[in-house]
Scaffold this motif. Structure first.
Motif, PDB file in Angstrom:
ATOM      1  N   UNK A 313       0.814  -1.212   0.000  1.00  0.00           N
ATOM      2  CA  UNK A 313       0.000   0.000   0.000  1.00  0.00           C
ATOM      3  C   UNK A 313       0.854   1.271   0.000  1.00  0.00           C
ATOM      4  N   UNK A 314       2.182   1.114   0.054  1.00  0.00           N
ATOM      5  CA  UNK A 314       3.072   2.266   0.172  1.00  0.00           C
ATOM      6  C   UNK A 314       2.976   3.162  -1.066  1.00  0.00           C
ATOM      7  N   UNK A 315       2.696   4.460  -0.826  1.00  0.00           N
ATOM      8  CA  UNK A 315       2.602   5.425  -1.909  1.00  0.00           C
ATOM      9  C   UNK A 315       3.752   6.426  -1.879  1.00  0.00           C
ATOM     10  N   UNK A 316       4.219   6.776  -0.673  1.00  0.00           N
ATOM     11  CA  UNK A 316       5.248   7.803  -0.523  1.00  0.00           C
ATOM     12  C   UNK A 316       6.389   7.243   0.317  1.00  0.00           C
ATOM     13  N   UNK A 317       7.623   7.341  -0.186  1.00  0.00           N
ATOM     14  CA  UNK A 317       8.805   6.842   0.516  1.00  0.00           C
ATOM     15  C   UNK A 317       9.914   7.876   0.410  1.00  0.00           C
ATOM     16  N   UNK A 318      10.451   8.304   1.565  1.00  0.00           N
ATOM     17  CA  UNK A 318      11.563   9.253   1.590  1.00  0.00           C
ATOM     18  C   UNK A 318      12.577   8.786   2.627  1.00  0.00           C
ATOM     19  N   UNK A 319      13.716   8.292   2.135  1.00  0.00           N
ATOM     20  CA  UNK A 319      14.803   7.887   3.039  1.00  0.00           C
ATOM     21  C   UNK A 319      16.067   8.667   2.699  1.00  0.00           C
ATOM     22  N   UNK A 337       1.939   0.135  -5.495  1.00  0.00           N
ATOM     23  CA  UNK A 337       1.235   1.376  -5.181  1.00  0.00           C
ATOM     24  C   UNK A 337       2.128   2.590  -5.079  1.00  0.00           C
ATOM     25  N   UNK A 338       3.462   2.396  -5.155  1.00  0.00           N
ATOM     26  CA  UNK A 338       4.406   3.497  -4.921  1.00  0.00           C
ATOM     27  C   UNK A 338       4.266   4.576  -5.994  1.00  0.00           C
ATOM     28  N   UNK A 339       4.150   5.834  -5.540  1.00  0.00           N
ATOM     29  CA  UNK A 339       3.999   6.957  -6.455  1.00  0.00           C
ATOM     30  C   UNK A 339       5.190   7.912  -6.395  1.00  0.00           C
ATOM     31  N   UNK A 340       5.742   8.152  -5.191  1.00  0.00           N
ATOM     32  CA  UNK A 340       6.871   9.054  -5.019  1.00  0.00           C
ATOM     33  C   UNK A 340       7.931   8.369  -4.166  1.00  0.00           C
ATOM     34  N   UNK A 341       9.198   8.482  -4.596  1.00  0.00           N
ATOM     35  CA  UNK A 341      10.295   7.871  -3.843  1.00  0.00           C
ATOM     36  C   UNK A 341      11.515   8.772  -3.917  1.00  0.00           C
ATOM     37  N   UNK A 342      12.182   8.959  -2.775  1.00  0.00           N
ATOM     38  CA  UNK A 342      13.378   9.801  -2.699  1.00  0.00           C
ATOM     39  C   UNK A 342      14.470   9.034  -1.956  1.00  0.00           C
ATOM     40  N   UNK A 361       5.791   5.040 -11.152  1.00  0.00           N
ATOM     41  CA  UNK A 361       6.097   6.176 -10.279  1.00  0.00           C
ATOM     42  C   UNK A 361       5.772   7.500 -10.969  1.00  0.00           C
ATOM     43  N   UNK A 362       5.479   8.512 -10.148  1.00  0.00           N
ATOM     44  CA  UNK A 362       5.328   9.865 -10.661  1.00  0.00           C
ATOM     45  C   UNK A 362       6.575  10.700 -10.399  1.00  0.00           C
ATOM     46  N   UNK A 363       7.241  10.457  -9.272  1.00  0.00           N
ATOM     47  CA  UNK A 363       8.441  11.221  -8.920  1.00  0.00           C
ATOM     48  C   UNK A 363       9.480  10.269  -8.347  1.00  0.00           C
ATOM     49  N   UNK A 364      10.718  10.370  -8.837  1.00  0.00           N
ATOM     50  CA  UNK A 364      11.800   9.551  -8.307  1.00  0.00           C
ATOM     51  C   UNK A 364      13.071  10.395  -8.266  1.00  0.00           C
ATOM     52  N   UNK A 365      13.752  10.400  -7.107  1.00  0.00           N
ATOM     53  CA  UNK A 365      15.024  11.091  -6.971  1.00  0.00           C
ATOM     54  C   UNK A 365      16.031  10.142  -6.349  1.00  0.00           C
ATOM     55  N   UNK A 366      17.154   9.941  -7.060  1.00  0.00           N
ATOM     56  CA  UNK A 366      18.254   9.121  -6.539  1.00  0.00           C
ATOM     57  C   UNK A 366      19.526   9.951  -6.640  1.00  0.00           C
ATOM     58  N   UNK A 367      19.384  11.266  -6.543  1.00  0.00           N
ATOM     59  CA  UNK A 367      20.520  12.160  -6.726  1.00  0.00           C
ATOM     60  C   UNK A 367      21.538  12.023  -5.605  1.00  0.00           C
ATOM     61  N   UNK A 368      22.784  12.393  -5.920  1.00  0.00           N
ATOM     62  CA  UNK A 368      23.879  12.453  -4.957  1.00  0.00           C
ATOM     63  C   UNK A 368      24.090  11.134  -4.235  1.00  0.00           C
TER      64      UNK A 368
END
Length: 970
Positions: A313-319, A337-342, A361-368
């Motif tokens: 059910x996870x939609x938003x993940x920020x670690x 269900x994941x939509x945004x991940x950072x 996904x709608x937004x994904x950031x794996x920067x730096x």
């Protein structure tokens, strides 16, 4: 009913106790109470115009609802009515009142405990007002049947009263976005009927006391944005019904208690920006109801467990912002269900997994991070990505052509990698694309003409590559383009005239290429241009005339040998008629010119030869000197191994570091590339005698660099709040790139773990505040005041375009240069200190009261650039009237906004203009400007204009006569 004069009636009722109010049965108590309540208010929009004291019943009045059975007032809802004043005792007559909702107004004064005497009262909502003082001990002690209380978004201070535990009927309590301090009272855990508890964005401290499991009905807990410390209590796992736990932005530490896994109903677990340690808890994967997980900005380490993919059910993940290592888990491909991940700002390695593109996904950031390998995108039509940020890794290979299949893409950031090859033409097919950043790679080839198909493009950054060829004219089709950064490439040819079609263009950097030819004259018509850097090219001819180019910085056009004009201190040659060509067969006297011509030619050849020899000799001497200095520098650096650790990476080549001046010296960086250093040690410059002033962000000192140039040094307040050196330098670098005639230039910084200094240009004219309120000399003229207002507006428009919020705009942060021009300082500093906004609100920013937008203190509302617009509106009124934003009288506080607004309503707004101007101002400018200031200070953020609109309005307000005079004087 009997008729009483309203003024007499109001005065009597204000001073009589409730039990002694007139008891004439012909008088409706509810009408009487509401009319007395209204008498205490200011109603600028006449929203309460239907409230008539001659009515027999108030049930038809705006904002009033009655019980259909008893015909008594049951609900008073005046939310967002722009009312101000105090909440008077007239409400105490509404003995059947169940709901009191006065949110989003400007009520001031203290919070009365007597409201709890209304026996029927169930709901109290006084949020987003200007109430101050402490929460009275008696309010909660006397409460009988209250179910919901919201005092959010005010200026309440002091501690949460211990008597809160007596209000056992409470189901919802919201005290967020105030200035409450102290520890959490243990009595709060007695509210066992509580379902929602929000005390976020205060200054509460200490540990979370044990016993929270007694609140077994709790569904949501929000403690975000305080200074709570210690660990999360183990008994929190007893809250079986809890759906949301938000502890972000505190000082909590230690490992996460395993009892959290017992929160089987929890859908939102938000723990970001604390100091938690340990490895990623594997038991989180057993919290099957989780929809949002935020562990960002902590000190978690180790790998990311494969079991994370079990959270269906996870939609938003920020670690982001931790110390995670290893690769991205393949099991994430099952988290449908994941939509945004950072995952940014960790130390992750390995390849880019395919689930990044296949998961929906709608937004994904794996920067730096440290990811490597090729970027491979499956060519399919089901892509939903809007934001793809893979910057700051070690990806190689080319930019995949399949990028064009992601039709929903709005932001693409692949900067600071090792990508090579051409820019794919398929980018031009992405009509929704707004931001493209491919800078600081190894890309080659030309800029594809197809880029003109990206019609929504706002920012295009391709700097720091090896691109060649011409700038395509098709880029003129990108009508929304605001920023174009093409510096440090090998581009040739001229600037296409189609760039003049981009009327939204504000920032252009074409420096350090091999561009040539004349600049299109039409560029002078661009209305919003703020930066146009063409330095280190081969341009020729004169600069375009008008608007921005009349005051362009010389550094922006330097090192173009054939460019002429005042900006490069080189006059352009006059246009001469074509020379007359003599017919060699003419019968005219040839002897009169032939020998002379021959002799003159020989003379010029001799001069040319001597000049050439001198130039060659000079070049040889310079070359020998450069080689000698380089060898000496290399020897010095090789003898100081610690020095190399402080040298910035090649991509930051414009940085320069000074040699150590003290044994314990830190890192001194100057953005100009120069290397002057302090004339004394870093600590020595911070002496009391050189202090210029103090503000919410720190003290400012004047000192002199070794080259004799004065600078202003800001010592940042409370070093423990400063970000890590890496984050600090990243943010300072962004500010160092800002150059605008109305912004104080950040010239460099000095870093040690215990001392952080920002080095600014020194502005000698003092602050606007002193010129307005403390100066005894020459008064600011109307034209000077107008120029200040317009200059500040332009600087804020520039900051907002770059998504920088000032946060602390006030007249003491506006400096005046020697010509009286404004320069805004202290911008963007809240980004340097992650807790500074809360810290400043609690203790330091009190001097900014009057400038602060209502929503600034309400952390349930997102702080946006509209807060700056509000502060600017107050500043406008301050400059025009010469009065401070807040005046403290003997027993009252007068807000400048209210004074001017009242004068406008009474038709005497011209009387508000500073008396020192004594009629030497044009009313047709002063009145519209004050109206604009009032519009900017609207209580509703969405109704305030954008700063770019403000600039346009100000330029329209200025009369042609004043403008022409300004040009003549300039």
């Amino acid at each position: 009913m009997g008729v009483f004069p309203l003024g007499v009636l109001g005065c009597c009722l204000l001073f009589l106790p409730v039990l002694t109010l007139p008891s004439d049965p012909t008088l409706n108590d509810d009408v009487l109470g509401l009319i007395v309540f209204k008498a205490d208010l200011r109603d600028p929009e006449d929203r309460l115009g239907s409230w008539n004291e001659d009515d027999d019943s108030p049930c038809g009045w705006v904002g009033v609802k009655c019980d259909p059975r008893t015909k008594r007032v049951a609900e008073l809802a005046l939310d967002g009515f722009s009312l101000s004043g105090r909440i008077g005792r007239g409400l105490l007559r509404l003995q059947s009142l169940q709901t009191l909702s006065l949110s989003r107004n400007n009520f001031s004064g203290g919070f009365s405990p007597e409201l709890s005497r209304l026996a029927s009262l169930r709901v109290v909502d006084l949020s987003e007002n200007d109430l101050s003082g402490q929460i009275p001990e008696g309010f909660f002690a006397q409460c009988r049947s209250l179910r919901s209380v919201s005092l959010a978004g005010n200026r309440l201070s002091g501690e949460i009263p211990p008597s809160i535990g007596a209000c056992s009927t409470l189901a919802a309590l919201n005290l967020s976005s105030n200035q409450l301090m102290g520890a959490l009272p243990s009595g709060m855990w007695l509210l066992n009927g509580l379902r929602s508890l929000d005390i976020s964005f205060n200054n509460l401290s200490g540990e979370v006391p044990a016993g929270i499991d007694k609140l077994y009905n709790l569904r949501t807990i929000t403690f975000r944005g305080n200074q709570l410390s210690g660990s999360i209590p183990e008994d929190i796992g007893g809250l079986a019904l809890l759906k949301s736990l938000d502890l972000r932005e505190n000082l909590l530490s230690g490992n996460l208690p395993a009892t959290l896994q017992r929160l089987s109903a929890c859908a939102s677990l938000l723990l970001g920006r604390n100091s938690f340690t340990g490895e990623f808890p594997a038991w989180i994967a057993e919290m099957g109801s989780l929809e949002a997980l935020d562990l960002s900005g902590n000190r978690f380490s180790g790998g990311i467990p494969d079991s994370l993919g079990n959270l269906q059910l996870l939609k938003f993940l920020d670690i982001s912002g931790n110390e995670f290592v290893g690769s991205l888990p393949w099991s994430m491909s099952t988290a449908k269900g994941l939509s945004e991940a950072d995952f940014s700002r960790n130390s992750l390695t390995g390849d880019l997994p395919q689930w990044v593109f296949e998961l929906g996904l709608q937004r994904i950031s794996i920067s730096e991070n440290k990811l490597s390998g090729f970027i491979q995108i499956p060519n399919a039509s089901y892509h939903t990505l809007q934001v793809l940020d893979l910057s700051g890794n070690a990806f190689s290979g080319g930019v995949p052509m399949e990028i064009g299949s992601i039709g929903s893409l709005r932001l693409l950031n692949l900067s600071r990698n090792s990508l090579s090859g051409p820019i794919p033409a398929s980018l031009g097919g992405l009509s929704a694309l707004e931001i493209v950043d491919l800078s600081w790679n190894r890309l080659s080839g030309g800029i594809p003409p197809e880029v003109g198909g990206a019609v929504s493009l706002r920012e295009l950054s391709l700097e720091g590559n090896s691109l060649s060829g011409r700038i395509p004219s098709q880029i003129g089709n990108c009508s929304a383009l605001v920023s174009l950064l093409l510096s440090k490439n090998n581009l040739t040819g001229g600037v296409p005239s189609s760039l003049a079609n981009l009327t939204n263009l504000q920032i252009v950097n074409l420096s350090r290429n091999r561009l040539s030819g004349n600049l299109p004259k039409q560029l002078g018509d661009l209305p919003h241009l703020l930066i146009f850097n063409i330095s280190h090219n081969l341009f020729s001819g004169d600069l375009p005339a008008g608007n921005f180019f009349n005051t362009i910085s010389p550094s922006s056009v330097s090192d173009n040998p054939s460019l002429c004009g005042s900006a490069v201190n080189s006059s352009c040659p006059a246009v001469l008629p074509k020379p007359i060509v003599l017919n060699p067969n003419s019968s005219s006297n040839p002897s009169s010119s032939g020998p002379l011509f021959s002799s003159d030619l020989r003379h010029k050849k001799i001069i040319l030869s001597i000049s050439a020899l001198i130039a060659i000799a000079a070049a040889a001497l310079i070359t020998v000197g450069v080689i000698t200095i380089t060898v000496l520098n290399l020897r010095v650096r090789s003898s100081n191994p610690s020095h190399s650790a402080d040298v910035p990476p090649p991509s930051d080549g414009y940085f320069s570091q000074s040699p150590a001046t003290e044994n314990n010296s830190g890192k001194l960086v100057m953005f100009s590339g120069e290397n002057p250093g302090f004339s004394a040690g870093a600590h020595a410059v911070l002496n009391k005698d050189s202090e210029l002033g103090r503000g919410g962000f720190g003290a400012v000192y004047k000192t002199v660099l070794c080259d004799g140039r004065p600078v202003a040094i800001k010592k940042l307040t409370v070093s423990s709040l400063v970000k890590s050196q890496e984050d600090f330098e990243r943010e300072v670098k962004k500010l160092g790139k800002l150059h605008h005639p109305n912004l104080v230039t950040l010239e460099g910084y000095y870093w040690t773990p215990s001392l952080q200094l920002l080095i600014y240009e020194y502005v000698s004219g003092g602050s606007l505040y002193k010129r307005l309120h403390e100066a005894t000399g020459e008064v600011l003229s109307w034209r000077e005041r107008f120029d200040v207002i317009l200059g500040v507006a332009k600087s804020l428009a520039q900051l907002h375009q770059l998504e920088i919020i000032h946060y602390n705009l006030k007249s003491s942060n506006v400096l005046l240069d020697v010509s009286g021009g404004p320069k805004v300082g202290d911008y963007g500093l809240a980004k340097l200190l992650p807790m500074l906004d809360r810290y400043v609100l609690s203790s330091k920013i009190q001097s900014a009261l009057g400038y602060m937008a209502p929503e600034f203190a309400c952390r349930t509302v997102k702080v946006t650039e509209k807060c700056d617009v509000y502060g600017f509106g107050v500043l406008v009124l301050e400059v025009v009237t010469g009065k401070r934003p807040v005046e403290y009288m003997e027993d009252d506080v007068v807000m400048l906004c209210d004074t001017v607004r009242g004068a406008l309503e009474d038709g005497r707004v011209v009387e508000c203009v500073d008396k020192k101007l004594a009629g030497s101002f044009p009313p047709d400018e002063a009145v519209p400007i004050m109206k604009l200031g009032l519009i900017c200070t609207s209580q509703v953020p969405s109704t305030r204009p954008e700063m770019s609109e403000v600039v346009n309005i100000l330029e329209m307000i200025r009369s042609p006569q004043d403008s022409s005079q300004g040009e003549e004087l300039g």
